[in-house]
Design a protein around this motif. Sequence first.
Motif, PDB file in Angstrom:
ATOM      1  N   TYR A  92       0.847  -1.187   0.000  1.00  0.00           N
ATOM      2  CA  TYR A  92       0.000   0.000   0.000  1.00  0.00           C
ATOM      3  C   TYR A  92       0.883   1.237   0.000  1.00  0.00           C
ATOM      4  O   TYR A  92       1.637   1.461   0.932  1.00  0.00           O
ATOM      5  CB  TYR A  92      -0.912  -0.022   1.234  1.00  0.00           C
ATOM      6  N   ASN A  93       0.747   2.036  -1.048  1.00  0.00           N
ATOM      7  CA  ASN A  93       1.544   3.248  -1.205  1.00  0.00           C
ATOM      8  C   ASN A  93       0.995   4.345  -0.291  1.00  0.00           C
ATOM      9  O   ASN A  93       0.407   5.326  -0.742  1.00  0.00           O
ATOM     10  CB  ASN A  93       1.518   3.687  -2.672  1.00  0.00           C
ATOM     11  N   LEU A  94       1.190   4.156   0.994  1.00  0.00           N
ATOM     12  CA  LEU A  94       0.722   5.075   2.028  1.00  0.00           C
ATOM     13  C   LEU A  94       1.933   5.576   2.800  1.00  0.00           C
ATOM     14  O   LEU A  94       2.831   4.799   3.128  1.00  0.00           O
ATOM     15  CB  LEU A  94      -0.249   4.354   2.965  1.00  0.00           C
ATOM     16  N   PHE A  95       1.944   6.865   3.099  1.00  0.00           N
ATOM     17  CA  PHE A  95       3.145   7.479   3.656  1.00  0.00           C
ATOM     18  C   PHE A  95       3.676   6.777   4.909  1.00  0.00           C
ATOM     19  O   PHE A  95       4.887   6.531   4.999  1.00  0.00           O
ATOM     20  CB  PHE A  95       2.899   8.961   3.945  1.00  0.00           C
ATOM     21  N   PRO A 151      -5.283  -0.681  -1.523  1.00  0.00           N
ATOM     22  CA  PRO A 151      -6.010   0.565  -1.780  1.00  0.00           C
ATOM     23  C   PRO A 151      -5.206   1.550  -2.627  1.00  0.00           C
ATOM     24  O   PRO A 151      -5.764   2.509  -3.149  1.00  0.00           O
ATOM     25  CB  PRO A 151      -6.241   1.139  -0.370  1.00  0.00           C
ATOM     26  N   GLY A 152      -3.895   1.336  -2.733  1.00  0.00           N
ATOM     27  CA  GLY A 152      -3.042   2.230  -3.521  1.00  0.00           C
ATOM     28  C   GLY A 152      -1.800   1.472  -3.954  1.00  0.00           C
ATOM     29  O   GLY A 152      -0.835   1.338  -3.195  1.00  0.00           O
ATOM     30  N   LYS A 153      -1.798   0.968  -5.185  1.00  0.00           N
ATOM     31  CA  LYS A 153      -0.748   0.054  -5.621  1.00  0.00           C
ATOM     32  C   LYS A 153       0.517   0.791  -6.047  1.00  0.00           C
ATOM     33  O   LYS A 153       0.471   1.913  -6.552  1.00  0.00           O
ATOM     34  CB  LYS A 153      -1.261  -0.820  -6.760  1.00  0.00           C
ATOM     35  N   PHE A 154       1.633   0.115  -5.879  1.00  0.00           N
ATOM     36  CA  PHE A 154       2.928   0.644  -6.292  1.00  0.00           C
ATOM     37  C   PHE A 154       3.196   0.424  -7.778  1.00  0.00           C
ATOM     38  O   PHE A 154       4.175   0.954  -8.306  1.00  0.00           O
ATOM     39  CB  PHE A 154       4.055  -0.012  -5.491  1.00  0.00           C
ATOM     40  N   ASP A 155       2.363  -0.365  -8.458  1.00  0.00           N
ATOM     41  CA  ASP A 155       2.674  -0.630  -9.859  1.00  0.00           C
ATOM     42  C   ASP A 155       2.447   0.593 -10.752  1.00  0.00           C
ATOM     43  O   ASP A 155       2.754   0.557 -11.943  1.00  0.00           O
ATOM     44  CB  ASP A 155       1.918  -1.847 -10.380  1.00  0.00           C
ATOM     45  N   GLY A 205      -4.307   7.265 -11.596  1.00  0.00           N
ATOM     46  CA  GLY A 205      -5.435   7.409 -10.680  1.00  0.00           C
ATOM     47  C   GLY A 205      -5.329   6.609  -9.407  1.00  0.00           C
ATOM     48  O   GLY A 205      -6.342   6.177  -8.854  1.00  0.00           O
ATOM     49  N   ALA A 206      -4.121   6.446  -8.863  1.00  0.00           N
ATOM     50  CA  ALA A 206      -3.933   5.611  -7.671  1.00  0.00           C
ATOM     51  C   ALA A 206      -4.769   6.083  -6.492  1.00  0.00           C
ATOM     52  O   ALA A 206      -5.278   5.268  -5.717  1.00  0.00           O
ATOM     53  CB  ALA A 206      -2.456   5.582  -7.287  1.00  0.00           C
TER      54      ALA A 206
END
Length: 528
Positions: free
Chosen positions: A48-51, A124-128, A449-450
């Motif tokens: 999950y690309n979350l801070f 919920p927020g992919k790194f791809d 649109g992540a």
Amino acid sequence: MSWPRMGLRVLLAASCLLLFASVAPPAAAQEFKLAMSSPPTSMDPHFYNLFPNINVSDHIFEQLVAMDADSHIIPALAESWTLVNNLTWEFKLRKGAKFHDGSPLTAEDVAWSLDRPATIVGSPGKFDTYTKAIINKKIIDPYTIQLTTREPYPLLLADLTSIYIVSKKATQGLSSDDFASGKGMIGTGPFKFVRFQRDDRIELERNNDYWGKKPAWSKVTLRFIPNDATRLAALLAGDVQAIENVPTPDLAKVRSDKGLSFYSKVSHRVIYLYPDTRREKSPFVTDKDGQPLDKNPLMDVRVRHALSIAINRDAIRDRVMEGLSEPTINLVPAALFGHNPNLKPPKYDPETAKKLLAEAGYPNGFGLTLHTPNNRYINDEKIAQTIAQMWSRIGIATKVEGAPMSVYAARGAKSEYSIGLLGWGAQTGEVSSPLRAMVACDNPAKGMGAVNWLKYCNPKMDAVLAKALNSVDDKERSGLLQQATAIVIEDGGVIPIHQQVTTWATKKGIVYVPRTDERTHAYQFYPQ
């Protein structure tokens, strides 16, 4: 083909590394406790690309290339790279880099790490987003890999700063949930994983075989203390030696305390609102009596502009943020590539906002719920409450619903809100990052649109952005990115509020290198 800006970045970054290496004290057998303001939701560095997740991963895992404290690209696990042709990049790996289990880093691990984000399920927020441009990976030898893109792609290096390299041997066959127990937590970074206690702490120990500058601390505990007062109290009591995100009401107290040191830096994170521009009926838009409206007023650009000019950004800076924000209508600060200098923060104008609402057919306003995280950004729920009061003055009866980021993000990713508050940092060091993630038409196949949770889509902007992403001419690309930003802002696709100013405080005798990207790294704190 020339790459003047990229070359300058690397040169500046190398100078910074030499400076830090010269001032950093030798590694000492000390324990360091650091209080973070948000806990991670996952320990899998690709889930999950979350801070908060990224912030923790930085201690254990590394990328091929990284960002320094000023968001300049610097070598990391790749000690060098060259353009073989317009489409192919060749990376030389550090032969001294080893995983925490002692196995050497190889090109096979790199290829595996670049493939893995696309296989993650339920994120919920992919790194791809950052690997979509790569269409082929060719291993030349154990320490050389070539990456080929479909079209000329100047952002490849910037994208690779977001992809962590994991051990294929250690992570093959694991689910993302397995990482919390320590499985797969085998990186090449300055610290080794010891133990994770969800929502409380993670314990680390120094990687004595680290290829780079050894951290000053033999043991590190990252404590997660979302409550501002509790986090500061832990510092004052000596339970921790440093904290991030100093509570704004206590800034004067911290600055005047002779036993503390204070650090701050303008962040590349924009705090913004995202309205529902697509659905005829939106779940949290009502009339003044709380009954659902048949037509969603947020679909009207006049309403979105009314919302924007009804926000007194200067008052939020002065009264809520205690000066620690820069009002903006841009998506990145002026120092970052692609900033549009022609976009100025709008003047607070409630009377014109009322006229715009009337023109749109809402002379008496309507009802609206503003959703927000309450433990992720500096004063996030306070900002939302302040905006709600401002909107109520123009006839929009606004309620605020706050939730912890883990809950908020899960619902937001399912498009459950009508308008929400969110923050996004330009991880690539330029405005293409928020444009791709926040407002590009939702297209997972292209990595677009992540965090475009309410599916805003403007084909005109997408066309300009696509052209920018394929341009290797910096001047042309900057102009295109500025144009794309202007299209979004004029359309009210998102409503920027301000750039955060990030703060840290330490016990006297401990210094920190503050970062534009807001990240808090235990290995960048040093005893004097």
